[in-house]
Every structure is written in C-alpha cells, then in structure tokens.
Motif scaffolding. Structure first.
Motif, PDB file in Angstrom:
ATOM      1  N   SER A  24       0.815  -1.218   0.000  1.00 41.55           N
ATOM      2  CA  SER A  24       0.000   0.000   0.000  1.00 41.55           C
ATOM      3  C   SER A  24       0.847   1.266   0.000  1.00 41.55           C
ATOM      4  N   ARG A  25       2.030   1.229   0.584  1.00 38.92           N
ATOM      5  CA  ARG A  25       2.865   2.442   0.616  1.00 38.92           C
ATOM      6  C   ARG A  25       3.342   2.864  -0.774  1.00 38.92           C
ATOM      7  N   TYR A  26       3.289   1.967  -1.743  1.00 33.66           N
ATOM      8  CA  TYR A  26       3.720   2.294  -3.100  1.00 33.66           C
ATOM      9  C   TYR A  26       2.562   2.624  -4.037  1.00 33.66           C
ATOM     10  N   ARG A  27       1.351   2.544  -3.566  1.00 37.93           N
ATOM     11  CA  ARG A  27       0.195   2.787  -4.427  1.00 37.93           C
ATOM     12  C   ARG A  27      -0.046   4.279  -4.593  1.00 37.93           C
ATOM     13  N   LEU A  28      -0.574   4.624  -5.728  1.00 39.18           N
ATOM     14  CA  LEU A  28      -0.783   6.016  -6.091  1.00 39.18           C
ATOM     15  C   LEU A  28      -1.660   6.761  -5.091  1.00 39.18           C
ATOM     16  N   ASN A  29      -2.653   6.096  -4.526  1.00 38.37           N
ATOM     17  CA  ASN A  29      -3.547   6.797  -3.604  1.00 38.37           C
ATOM     18  C   ASN A  29      -2.825   7.288  -2.349  1.00 38.37           C
ATOM     19  N   GLN A  30      -1.664   6.761  -2.055  1.00 43.16           N
ATOM     20  CA  GLN A  30      -0.880   7.227  -0.910  1.00 43.16           C
ATOM     21  C   GLN A  30      -0.293   8.618  -1.155  1.00 43.16           C
ATOM     22  N   HIS A  31      -0.245   9.028  -2.400  1.00 40.01           N
ATOM     23  CA  HIS A  31       0.367  10.298  -2.771  1.00 40.01           C
ATOM     24  C   HIS A  31      -0.651  11.327  -3.261  1.00 40.01           C
ATOM     25  N   ALA A  32      -1.911  10.969  -3.233  1.00 38.70           N
ATOM     26  CA  ALA A  32      -2.957  11.833  -3.791  1.00 38.70           C
ATOM     27  C   ALA A  32      -2.990  13.208  -3.141  1.00 38.70           C
TER      28      ALA A  32
END
Length: 68
Positions: A24-32
């Motif tokens: 999960s830390r690499y998924r795009l939603n973590q940076h939204a």
C-alpha cells in the motif's frame, strides 16, 4: 546490441504482477494529497514536453488530450 523486448505484456511486468501484490505504501492513492488541487498535466507539459515541442498546434493537441 540491445535485447528485444517481448510483445507479451505479461513478460514486461515489473516485480509486482498483480495490483494486490503492490504494498500500500507504493500505491498512487498514498500520494494523492500531494497533488490535490494541482494541474499535474499542465505542469508536465510545461516542464517536459513544450521545451522540446513548441509548436502552437502541438500544444493545443496535448492540452486537449489532457481534457479527455
């Protein structure tokens, strides 16, 4: 001589073969939140494409592509 890349998309996947495998830390939603209320498409165009391709027609077409 560079090796030829496979045309099979499965051969060109990276380390993670399925979305469920991506931590999960690499998924795009973590940076939204970092990109909220920012026009990232326009920033990309201004910083990377338009310095190389500056014709008015190209700029119009790429801006229009970002609106789809």
């Amino acid at each position: 001589m560079p090796r030829e890349l496979s045309e099979d998309p499965k051969d060109r996947l990276g380390v993670y073969k399925r979305l469920e495998e991506v931590p999960s830390r690499y998924r795009l939603n973590q940076h939204a939140a970092a990109y909220r209320d920012k026009d990232v498409w326009e920033t990309f165009l201004e910083d990377h494409l338009f310095p190389q391709y500056s014709s008015d027609r190209y700029q119009q077409d790429t801006r229009r592509a970002g609106q789809l």
